[in-house]
Design a protein around this motif. Structure first.
Motif, PDB file in Angstrom:
ATOM      1  N   LYS A  93      11.899 -50.665  80.727  1.00 43.18           N
ATOM      2  CA  LYS A  93      10.819 -49.806  80.239  1.00 43.18           C
ATOM      3  C   LYS A  93       9.471 -50.180  80.858  1.00 43.18           C
ATOM      4  N   ARG A  94       9.237 -51.480  81.006  1.00 41.24           N
ATOM      5  CA  ARG A  94       7.955 -51.944  81.558  1.00 41.24           C
ATOM      6  C   ARG A  94       8.057 -52.300  83.033  1.00 41.24           C
ATOM      7  N   ARG A  95       9.056 -51.777  83.709  1.00 44.67           N
ATOM      8  CA  ARG A  95       9.293 -52.151  85.097  1.00 44.67           C
ATOM      9  C   ARG A  95       8.142 -51.784  86.036  1.00 44.67           C
ATOM     10  N   PRO A  96       7.536 -50.584  85.946  1.00 48.71           N
ATOM     11  CA  PRO A  96       6.398 -50.293  86.828  1.00 48.71           C
ATOM     12  C   PRO A  96       5.240 -51.269  86.655  1.00 48.71           C
ATOM     13  N   ILE A  97       4.966 -51.649  85.398  1.00 55.11           N
ATOM     14  CA  ILE A  97       3.880 -52.612  85.159  1.00 55.11           C
ATOM     15  C   ILE A  97       4.240 -53.965  85.761  1.00 55.11           C
ATOM     16  N   ALA A  98       5.478 -54.407  85.552  1.00 56.00           N
ATOM     17  CA  ALA A  98       5.917 -55.695  86.092  1.00 56.00           C
ATOM     18  C   ALA A  98       5.864 -55.699  87.616  1.00 56.00           C
ATOM     19  N   ASN A  99       6.296 -54.610  88.236  1.00 54.85           N
ATOM     20  CA  ASN A  99       6.229 -54.520  89.697  1.00 54.85           C
ATOM     21  C   ASN A  99       4.796 -54.548  90.194  1.00 54.85           C
ATOM     22  N   GLY A 100       3.914 -53.850  89.480  1.00 52.66           N
ATOM     23  CA  GLY A 100       2.500 -53.843  89.867  1.00 52.66           C
ATOM     24  C   GLY A 100       1.883 -55.218  89.790  1.00 52.66           C
ATOM     25  N   LEU A 101       2.196 -55.964  88.718  1.00 50.69           N
ATOM     26  CA  LEU A 101       1.655 -57.319  88.571  1.00 50.69           C
ATOM     27  C   LEU A 101       2.216 -58.262  89.635  1.00 50.69           C
ATOM     28  N   ALA A 102       3.500 -58.121  89.934  1.00 47.50           N
ATOM     29  CA  ALA A 102       4.107 -58.985  90.955  1.00 47.50           C
ATOM     30  C   ALA A 102       3.514 -58.696  92.333  1.00 47.50           C
ATOM     31  N   MET A 103       3.342 -57.420  92.643  1.00 47.96           N
ATOM     32  CA  MET A 103       2.781 -57.051  93.938  1.00 47.96           C
ATOM     33  C   MET A 103       1.306 -57.420  94.054  1.00 47.96           C
ATOM     34  N   ALA A 104       0.644 -57.617  92.918  1.00 46.18           N
ATOM     35  CA  ALA A 104      -0.773 -58.010  92.947  1.00 46.18           C
ATOM     36  C   ALA A 104      -0.956 -59.409  93.518  1.00 46.18           C
ATOM     37  N   GLY A 105       0.117 -60.165  93.620  1.00 48.18           N
ATOM     38  CA  GLY A 105       0.016 -61.496  94.211  1.00 48.18           C
ATOM     39  C   GLY A 105      -0.399 -61.460  95.667  1.00 48.18           C
ATOM     40  N   SER A 106      -0.046 -60.373  96.375  1.00 47.58           N
ATOM     41  CA  SER A 106      -0.393 -60.267  97.792  1.00 47.58           C
ATOM     42  C   SER A 106      -1.904 -60.220  98.019  1.00 47.58           C
ATOM     43  N   PRO A 107      -2.650 -59.330  97.350  1.00 48.60           N
ATOM     44  CA  PRO A 107      -4.107 -59.334  97.564  1.00 48.60           C
ATOM     45  C   PRO A 107      -4.794 -60.599  97.062  1.00 48.60           C
ATOM     46  N   VAL A 108      -4.251 -61.208  95.995  1.00 47.91           N
ATOM     47  CA  VAL A 108      -4.841 -62.465  95.515  1.00 47.91           C
ATOM     48  C   VAL A 108      -4.762 -63.526  96.605  1.00 47.91           C
ATOM     49  N   MET A 109      -3.592 -63.633  97.227  1.00 53.04           N
ATOM     50  CA  MET A 109      -3.422 -64.601  98.301  1.00 53.04           C
ATOM     51  C   MET A 109      -4.264 -64.242  99.516  1.00 53.04           C
ATOM     52  N   LEU A 110      -4.313 -62.937  99.848  1.00 50.98           N
ATOM     53  CA  LEU A 110      -5.048 -62.507 101.032  1.00 50.98           C
ATOM     54  C   LEU A 110      -6.545 -62.759 100.895  1.00 50.98           C
ATOM     55  N   SER A 111      -7.083 -62.544  99.684  1.00 58.41           N
ATOM     56  CA  SER A 111      -8.522 -62.741  99.473  1.00 58.41           C
ATOM     57  C   SER A 111      -8.938 -64.192  99.650  1.00 58.41           C
ATOM     58  N   THR A 112      -7.991 -65.116  99.472  1.00 62.15           N
ATOM     59  CA  THR A 112      -8.299 -66.539  99.665  1.00 62.15           C
ATOM     60  C   THR A 112      -7.879 -67.037 101.040  1.00 62.15           C
ATOM     61  N   LEU A 113      -6.759 -66.516 101.561  1.00 65.06           N
ATOM     62  CA  LEU A 113      -6.265 -66.998 102.845  1.00 65.06           C
ATOM     63  C   LEU A 113      -7.135 -66.557 104.016  1.00 65.06           C
ATOM     64  N   ALA A 114      -7.710 -65.349 103.946  1.00 63.60           N
ATOM     65  CA  ALA A 114      -8.499 -64.851 105.079  1.00 63.60           C
ATOM     66  C   ALA A 114      -9.709 -65.752 105.367  1.00 63.60           C
ATOM     67  N   PRO A 115     -10.596 -66.030 104.396  1.00 61.10           N
ATOM     68  CA  PRO A 115     -11.696 -66.958 104.685  1.00 61.10           C
ATOM     69  C   PRO A 115     -11.227 -68.396 104.902  1.00 61.10           C
ATOM     70  N   ALA A 253     -16.378 -60.674 109.439  1.00 62.15           N
ATOM     71  CA  ALA A 253     -15.172 -59.914 109.770  1.00 62.15           C
ATOM     72  C   ALA A 253     -14.008 -60.338 108.880  1.00 62.15           C
ATOM     73  N   ALA A 254     -13.873 -61.635 108.636  1.00 64.49           N
ATOM     74  CA  ALA A 254     -12.811 -62.123 107.749  1.00 64.49           C
ATOM     75  C   ALA A 254     -13.049 -61.689 106.310  1.00 64.49           C
ATOM     76  N   PHE A 255     -14.318 -61.546 105.929  1.00 66.92           N
ATOM     77  CA  PHE A 255     -14.627 -61.141 104.554  1.00 66.92           C
ATOM     78  C   PHE A 255     -14.202 -59.701 104.277  1.00 66.92           C
ATOM     79  N   LEU A 256     -14.094 -58.888 105.341  1.00 63.08           N
ATOM     80  CA  LEU A 256     -13.602 -57.516 105.145  1.00 63.08           C
ATOM     81  C   LEU A 256     -12.187 -57.522 104.573  1.00 63.08           C
ATOM     82  N   LEU A 257     -11.367 -58.461 105.040  1.00 63.95           N
ATOM     83  CA  LEU A 257     -10.018 -58.595 104.481  1.00 63.95           C
ATOM     84  C   LEU A 257     -10.063 -59.037 103.027  1.00 63.95           C
ATOM     85  N   SER A 258     -11.052 -59.870 102.685  1.00 60.17           N
ATOM     86  CA  SER A 258     -11.195 -60.297 101.290  1.00 60.17           C
ATOM     87  C   SER A 258     -11.615 -59.131 100.405  1.00 60.17           C
TER      88      SER A 258
END
Length: 464
Positions: A93-115, A253-258
């Motif tokens: 029932k909550r699968r779309p929410i769970a998928n959204g939260l799991a996929m949110a890990g990518s931008p969290v990592m990207l915002s820190t890894l780029a700088p 330029a790296a901050f644009l990715l953040s």
């Protein structure tokens, strides 16, 4: 409306509990799988100078990383696919929410890894930076430890194998050398062999179910995604190099990715909540199609940005569109094929998609090398994604129409069968009643004849 609690998995997913720990582990695992190839683009300009290569050649590095993540069985592929599959085991029932939260890990990592990548490069060089990033990537082992298996308990009883059957026959032969093998023993041995072959086929189909290529919705999804990935990763690969090409400093330029990652971080769980609503979930394929077309429209407008402010605005809208697509990328597939066939569907989709993922960034790099301008790369990616979104929207409309038609036909068939069953029941009841009446008939007739005989006898006496 949200799907009912029952599922074709053979058990009811808990939709919570330890599942949230699984989502946390999946967000870390998915975050590294997606963000590592993107954050690597910070090194592009310097690596071109070190190795004296073109943009099309350097683009192969990220392209191969992304392709093996989708189509390999090693490296970052071991992060992505188990993380995507395990969520479908814990949530319904909550699968779309769970998928959204799991996929949110990518931008969290990207915002820190780029700088962080820019900082590491300035202090340790690209070789030292890769060594440190490899050590950071080992944290995925901890995330994977949270993926506790769930489902029906496996049957401990194992079927006898051919070798066991041959061993039994051999023992019987040694006991009595005179006795011959009976036809019964031979038939049971061949039957065991047939069962063994059948089990192998079932195990193979469990992981790669090729019957999915007969599934209408699966084919629509596959064709649309293959086309989409020709323009999906190239813009994010060349965003930081494009900014440096315009004369913007390395950290800006790296901050644009953040910036892109921060917006993406908000967009993914928000999209999951919207996709889980009763208004969107029944037609989630339309929402996915719109997200792809919106992504393409952002790339078509990117060449209008000639300064840093314009690139910041582009990064914001690109992050929103990118997050929307990623949040529903696997949810829409599960919506089409169901939870039981999802594991096999993910495997087949990622194997086919890795071809266009592999070619997308190098094609963009070739356009940059040929024309000496980034705008043709962005226009190519935008046009391809708008085309993919339009294709998916039209074909999903057709698919929804066909599903509705098939559902009506199924209900009509069920009603017809019910009517036939009712008529047959009435006929059978009538036949039973008639049979009982015929059985009662001979018992009634003799009584009637006996009464008439008594009447005649009385009348005869009276006449006398």
């Amino acid at each position: 409306m949200s799907p009912p609690a029952n599922t074709d998995l053979g058990y009811t997913p808990p939709d919570g509990g330890w599942g949230w720990a699984v989502v946390f582990g999946a967000s870390i695992s998915v975050g590294f799988a997606y963000s590592f190839p993107k954050a690597f683009t910070v090194y592009f300009k310097e690596l071109r100078m070190v190795f004296n290569v073109s943009y099309s050649q350097i683009a192969w590095v990220t392209s191969i990383m992304c392709a093996t993540t989708y189509g390999g069985g090693f490296g970052l592929a071991l992060n992505l696919q188990p993380s995507v599959i395990i969520i479908g085991k814990y949530f319904l029932k909550r699968r779309p929410i769970a998928n959204g939260l799991a996929m949110a890990g990518s931008p969290v990592m990207l915002s820190t890894l780029a700088p962080l990548n820019q900082f590491l490069f300035d202090n340790f060089g690209w070789r030292g930076s890769f060594f440190i990033l490899g050590a950071i990537l080992l944290n995925c082992c901890v995330a994977g430890a949270l993926f506790r298996p769930i489902g029906m308990a496996a049957d401990p009883v194992r079927k006898p194998t051919i070798k066991q059957a041959e061993k039994t026959v051999k023992e019987q032969t040694n006991k009595s050398s005179v006795e011959m093998l009976s036809p019964k023993t031979v038939s049971s041995l061949s039957g065991t062999e047939d069962e063994e072959d059948k089990d192998c086929c079932e195990k193979f189909n469990k992981y790669l179910d090729f019957s999915l290529f007969k599934h209408r919705g699966f084919l629509i999804y596959l064709i649309g995604n293959v086309l989409m990935f020709l323009g999906f990763f190239a813009p994010i690969v060349f965003l930081a190099p494009y900014a440096k090409h315009l004369g913007i400093d390395e950290y800006s330029a790296a901050f644009l990715l953040s910036i892109l990652a921060i917006v993406d971080m908000i967009a993914r769980p928000t999209t999951g909540i919207i996709a889980n609503s009763k208004w969107v979930r029944p037609k989630i394929q339309y929402f996915f199609s719109f997200s792809i077309a919106f992504n393409g429209a952002c790339h078509l407008l990117c060449p209008l940005a000639t300064g840093y402010t314009g690139l910041v605005i582009y990064s914001v809208f690109f992050g929103l569109a990118f997050g929307m697509v990623c949040a529903m990328l696997f949810e829409t597939l599960m919506d089409l094929v169901g939870a039981a066939r999802f594991t096999s569907a993910v495997g087949l989709v990622t194997i086919v998609e890795c071809c266009t993922i592999l070619l997308g960034p190098p094609i963009g790099g070739t356009l940059i090398d040929t024309f000496g301008d980034y705008k043709y790369m962005f226009i190519k990616c935008g046009a391809v994604m708008v085309l993919a979104g339009t294709f998916l929207f039209i074909m999903n409309y057709y698919n929804y129409r066909m599903l509705a038609k098939e559902e009506r036909e199924r209900k009509a068939t069920e009603e017809t069968m019910k009517d036939h069953k009712h008529i047959r029941t009435e006929t059978e009841d009538g036949n039973i009643w008639a049979k009982e009446k015929m059985q009662d008939g001979p018992e009634v007739e003799p009584l009637t004849d006996e009464r008439e005989g008594l009447k005649k006898e009385v009348n005869g006496k009276s006449e006398v």
